[in-house]
Design an enzyme around this catalytic site. Structure first.
Site, short mmCIF file in Angstrom:
data_model
loop_
_atom_site.label_atom_id
_atom_site.label_comp_id
_atom_site.label_asym_id
_atom_site.label_seq_id
_atom_site.Cartn_x
_atom_site.Cartn_y
_atom_site.Cartn_z
N LYS A 125 20.73 39.78 63.35
CA LYS A 125 21.59 39.63 62.18
C LYS A 125 21.69 40.97 61.47
O LYS A 125 20.82 41.83 61.62
CB LYS A 125 21.02 38.59 61.22
CG LYS A 125 22.06 37.92 60.33
CD LYS A 125 22.89 36.88 61.09
CE LYS A 125 23.89 36.20 60.18
NZ LYS A 125 24.62 35.13 60.86
N ASP A 165 30.34 37.07 59.31
CA ASP A 165 29.56 36.13 58.49
C ASP A 165 30.21 36.17 57.11
O ASP A 165 31.38 36.57 56.98
CB ASP A 165 28.08 36.54 58.46
CG ASP A 165 27.16 35.45 57.90
OD1 ASP A 165 26.91 34.46 58.60
OD2 ASP A 165 26.71 35.59 56.75
#
Length: 442
Positions: A125, A165
């Site tokens: 991430k 995201d």
């Protein structure tokens, strides 16, 4: 002290001041205990110590110039957590709340989520504390290019494949991809969520929201039930919320709420998605504008959508948005099932309340895996130099979500309780990664 307790204590000391990361670790460690404590192979191979420590944590400065000519500085992150089953895969988040703890919690969750898809992708991430809200097109472009000027050296089609995201949609991915290509002089599937004209996949925009509804349908199907006729409360108004609402409406449900960081709307007749899309996707406006355009709608700048009576609840905004008090309101209103569209949107106490009440609850690492699943399908299309039709991708997504549900249900029945989907998701995801780690050595 058990092996689980030893590891948890050591991780807490090593990651002091990282509450989001520790929340994610605690939830996983607590639920995989029946597997880990029953077989010494995990302790012998230090699997828990290894899986809770990222392979690498990258932090870097991101300089850019605003429209007034002032130099601005943000911090960039990429945490490459675990690549035992494939290249690191996980989104990039642009939001002022971003810090190392949040990126690590997201990356840790991504390990198990990606494992559940059955596809060969590891967990990672990244992102930055840059806030795209209120920035001009030029400022966003300059930031994205500066961000990629550092990130490019750490990623690649067979190494680490970021996606979008919160705060990162097709526009931002396009700017980042263009910069990567310019620097590397390589045209490869290094990012997913790309535009359809340069390697993106049909159904990627819809994937997380659609997948959320597909797994909710599977869960309700256990009882001969479904989405049709259900009143649904959804938080958020981004891609996940909008396309979960779209698929739910297609299947006969009535979505009555949506929200953003300013407040939330309630439309007793069911939200009009054409108006929502115009506000959020075209004009990039605020959800309060919906109430100005729809007479039957109410706008609230206080409280949350969870006070509304509903059959199904889908938290699709951000982490820890659904508290134990919210859970109690939903339970009092006889909510039938809850599925998480955002990453870790329910607090631990809220989850415990749902489980104590025997409310059907599907955790994020299973429920919102549709997005990363179609990202992996985009990687496959890029590698093959092919573009599949919307129906082909959507069909594969439905099969993947059905497979996730089966894996979660079977693991829950084998190691926990029949409908303990939190334990089932963690155990099913963990077993595949742990076995790969052991097989590959240290």
């Amino acid at each position: 002290m058990s092996y689980i307790e030893e590891v948890r204590s050591a991780v807490a000391v090593r990651n002091a001041g990282q509450p989001e990361f520790m929340q994610a670790v605690d939830e996983v460690l607590a639920t995989i205990a029946p597997v880990v404590e029953s077989d010494g192979v995990y302790k012998h191979n230090a699997v828990l110590e290894r899986i809770t420590e990222p392979d690498r944590q990258i932090m870097f400065r991101v300089p850019w110039t605003d429209d007034d000519g002032n130099m601005r500085i943000n911090r960039g992150y990429r945490v490459q957590f675990n690549n035992a089953i494939g290249p690191y895969k996980g989104g990039l988040r642009l939001h002022p709340s971003v810090n190392l703890s949040i990126i690590k919690f997201l990356g840790f969750e991504q390990i198990f989520k990606n494992s559940l898809t059955g596809l060969p992708i590891g967990g990672g991430k990244g992102g930055s504390d840059f806030d795209p809200k209120g920035k001009s097109e030029r400022e966003i472009r300059e930031f994205c290019q500066s961000f990629m000027t550092e990130l490019f050296r750490h990623i690649g089609a067979d190494t680490d494949v970021p996606a979008g995201d919160i705060g990162v949609g097709g526009r931002e991915i396009g700017y980042m991809f263009g910069q990567y290509k310019r620097i590397k002089n390589v045209y490869e599937g290094v990012l997913t969520g790309k535009g359809l004209t340069f390697g993106g996949s049909l159904a990627r925009t819809e994937a997380t929201g659609y997948g959320l509804i597909y797994i909710m349908q599977e869960m309700l199907g256990e009882f001969g039930d479904g989405i049709k006729g259900k009143t649904i409360a959804i938080s958020g108004a981004g891609n996940v919320a909008i396309y979960a609402a779209q698929k739910a409406i297609e299947l006969g449900g009535k979505v009555v709420t949506l929200s953003d960081s300013d407040g939330w709307i309630y439309d007793k007749n069911g939200v009009n998605l054409d108006i929502v899309k115009d506000i959020k996707e075209v004009k990039r406006g605020r959800i309060r504008e919906y109430a100005d355009r729809v007479p039957t709608a109410e706008y609230h700048d206080k409280g949350k959508v969870w006070s509304v009576k509903c059959d199904l609840a889908l938290p699709c905004a951000t982490q820890n948005e659904l508290t134990v008090d919210d859970a109690k309101k939903l339970i009092k209103n006889n909510v039938r099932a809850v599925a998480e569209g955002a990453n870790m949107p329910s607090t631990t106490d809220a989850i415990n309340a749902f489980q104590a009440n025997h409310t059907l609850f599907m955790p994020a690492k299973a429920a919102n895996a549709g997005g990363v699943a179609v990202s992996a399908l985009e990687m496959s299309q890029n590698s093959q130099r092919l573009a599949w039709t919307f129906d082909e991708v959507d069909g594969k997504l439905q099969n993947i979500m059905s497979g996730i549900y089966s894996a979660v249900k079977n693991a829950a029945a084998t190691y926990a309780e029949k409908f303990d989907f939190v334990s089932g998701a963690n155990i099913a995801g963990f077993l595949k990664v742990a076995q790969a780690m052991i097989a590959q050595g240290v």
